[in-house]
Design an enzyme around this catalytic site. Sequence first.
Site, PDB file in Angstrom:
ATOM      1  N   ASP A   8      62.429   8.977  63.634  1.00 26.32           N
ATOM      2  CA  ASP A   8      61.264   8.823  62.754  1.00 26.32           C
ATOM      3  C   ASP A   8      61.340   9.937  61.710  1.00 26.32           C
ATOM      4  O   ASP A   8      62.121  10.881  61.854  1.00 26.32           O
ATOM      5  CB  ASP A   8      59.955   8.927  63.574  1.00 26.32           C
ATOM      6  CG  ASP A   8      58.708   8.757  62.701  1.00 26.32           C
ATOM      7  OD1 ASP A   8      58.728   7.913  61.779  1.00 26.32           O
ATOM      8  OD2 ASP A   8      57.717   9.478  62.905  1.00 26.32           O
ATOM      9  N   SER A   9      60.487   9.828  60.697  1.00 26.28           N
ATOM     10  CA  SER A   9      60.420  10.893  59.694  1.00 26.28           C
ATOM     11  C   SER A   9      59.790  12.158  60.280  1.00 26.28           C
ATOM     12  O   SER A   9      59.841  13.212  59.655  1.00 26.28           O
ATOM     13  CB  SER A   9      59.560  10.418  58.520  1.00 26.28           C
ATOM     14  OG  SER A   9      58.235  10.184  58.985  1.00 26.28           O
ATOM     15  N   CYS A  71      59.773   3.894  63.161  1.00 27.68           N
ATOM     16  CA  CYS A  71      59.195   4.205  61.858  1.00 27.68           C
ATOM     17  C   CYS A  71      59.168   2.908  61.063  1.00 27.68           C
ATOM     18  O   CYS A  71      60.224   2.303  60.822  1.00 27.68           O
ATOM     19  CB  CYS A  71      60.074   5.241  61.159  1.00 27.68           C
ATOM     20  SG  CYS A  71      59.584   5.607  59.465  1.00 27.68           S
ATOM     21  N   GLU A 149      51.313  15.700  61.253  1.00 25.68           N
ATOM     22  CA  GLU A 149      52.413  16.679  61.253  1.00 25.68           C
ATOM     23  C   GLU A 149      51.885  18.119  61.312  1.00 25.68           C
ATOM     24  O   GLU A 149      52.471  18.975  61.965  1.00 25.68           O
ATOM     25  CB  GLU A 149      53.289  16.510  60.000  1.00 25.68           C
ATOM     26  CG  GLU A 149      54.136  15.252  59.994  1.00 25.68           C
ATOM     27  CD  GLU A 149      55.262  15.236  61.033  1.00 25.68           C
ATOM     28  OE1 GLU A 149      55.879  16.292  61.261  1.00 25.68           O
ATOM     29  OE2 GLU A 149      55.500  14.155  61.606  1.00 25.68           O
ATOM     30  N   CYS A 184      51.986   2.280  60.949  1.00 25.75           N
ATOM     31  CA  CYS A 184      52.774   3.514  60.807  1.00 25.75           C
ATOM     32  C   CYS A 184      52.661   4.232  62.144  1.00 25.75           C
ATOM     33  O   CYS A 184      51.571   4.324  62.717  1.00 25.75           O
ATOM     34  CB  CYS A 184      52.211   4.391  59.690  1.00 25.75           C
ATOM     35  SG  CYS A 184      52.880   6.076  59.668  1.00 25.75           S
ATOM     36  N   HIS A 186      52.753   7.225  62.997  1.00 22.37           N
ATOM     37  CA  HIS A 186      51.950   8.450  63.071  1.00 22.37           C
ATOM     38  C   HIS A 186      50.479   8.128  63.384  1.00 22.37           C
ATOM     39  O   HIS A 186      49.763   8.962  63.944  1.00 22.37           O
ATOM     40  CB  HIS A 186      51.987   9.209  61.736  1.00 22.37           C
ATOM     41  CG  HIS A 186      53.213  10.033  61.531  1.00 22.37           C
ATOM     42  ND1 HIS A 186      54.439   9.482  61.223  1.00 22.37           N
ATOM     43  CD2 HIS A 186      53.412  11.380  61.572  1.00 22.37           C
ATOM     44  CE1 HIS A 186      55.335  10.460  61.086  1.00 22.37           C
ATOM     45  NE2 HIS A 186      54.738  11.620  61.296  1.00 22.37           N
TER      46      HIS A 186
END
Length: 256
Positions: A8-9, A71, A149, A184, A186
């Site tokens: 994932d990012s 992702c 994040e 998403c 996240h």
Amino acid sequence: MAVIGIMDSGVGGLSVYREIFKLLPHEKYVYYSDNAYCPYGPKGAEFIQRRATQVAQTLLDKGADVIVVACNTATAAAIELLRSTFPVPFVGMEPAVKPAAAATRSGVVGVLATKGTLSASKYHDTKEAYGSVIKVVEHVGEGFVELVESGAGLDLASPKALETVRASVQPLLDEGADTIVLGCTHYPFLIDFIREVAGPEVQIIDPAPAVARQTVHVLKEHGIPFSQAPADGTPADIELLASGPRDSLERIFSRL
Ligand code: DGL
């Protein structure tokens, strides 16, 4: 034992890892957070393809038998390229419009995702496929990835996090959405805020459990051996890799 690579990012893919681990508690995991380049959402497809290729190569070098692109943005931009470049199977993600279409009572489904996911042709094809049956409305989760994040989104008392979430969720409710798709990886980490804004009547759909089932299916289909023994409390065998600082990865992992 299978080696399952997850990319994932950033830390978002851990919301998918959490579900895969429930079904496959005895495999080895290698998780790659490409946080030096996070967020992917506003970046162009070519950039994401370059990063995804490098990350997948790293996971392959670590012995991955299967790679889960945890992702939505990277799946939309790069999964076809990854599948044609590497010799292992890839499991991708896309906004779960299908189960949402089956669940909605108002006939309006709201999709929360990144700009990259919402502008991809893959998403437009999905939306079109259901367009005659239901209305699909969407909104970018502005600032959501940054909240997760940075760790600020983990503080449930944070008024800033609640207001950030409200700014993107309220427009979907105003359009009549009674079902919201988390497009998403996240966003599941912000689910308490999303529930608070949306209220108890709105269903929230996270595709991670379906992606976990698909991962098991892919292992079987490719004859990759794995243990079917139920979880027995053995701690996860996971290697956490990051292209940037590791603090957010360790913070979220310790909470899973
Ligand atoms: N977690 C990612 C997704 O599922 C990408 C978030 C980002 O880097 O913008 O789309």
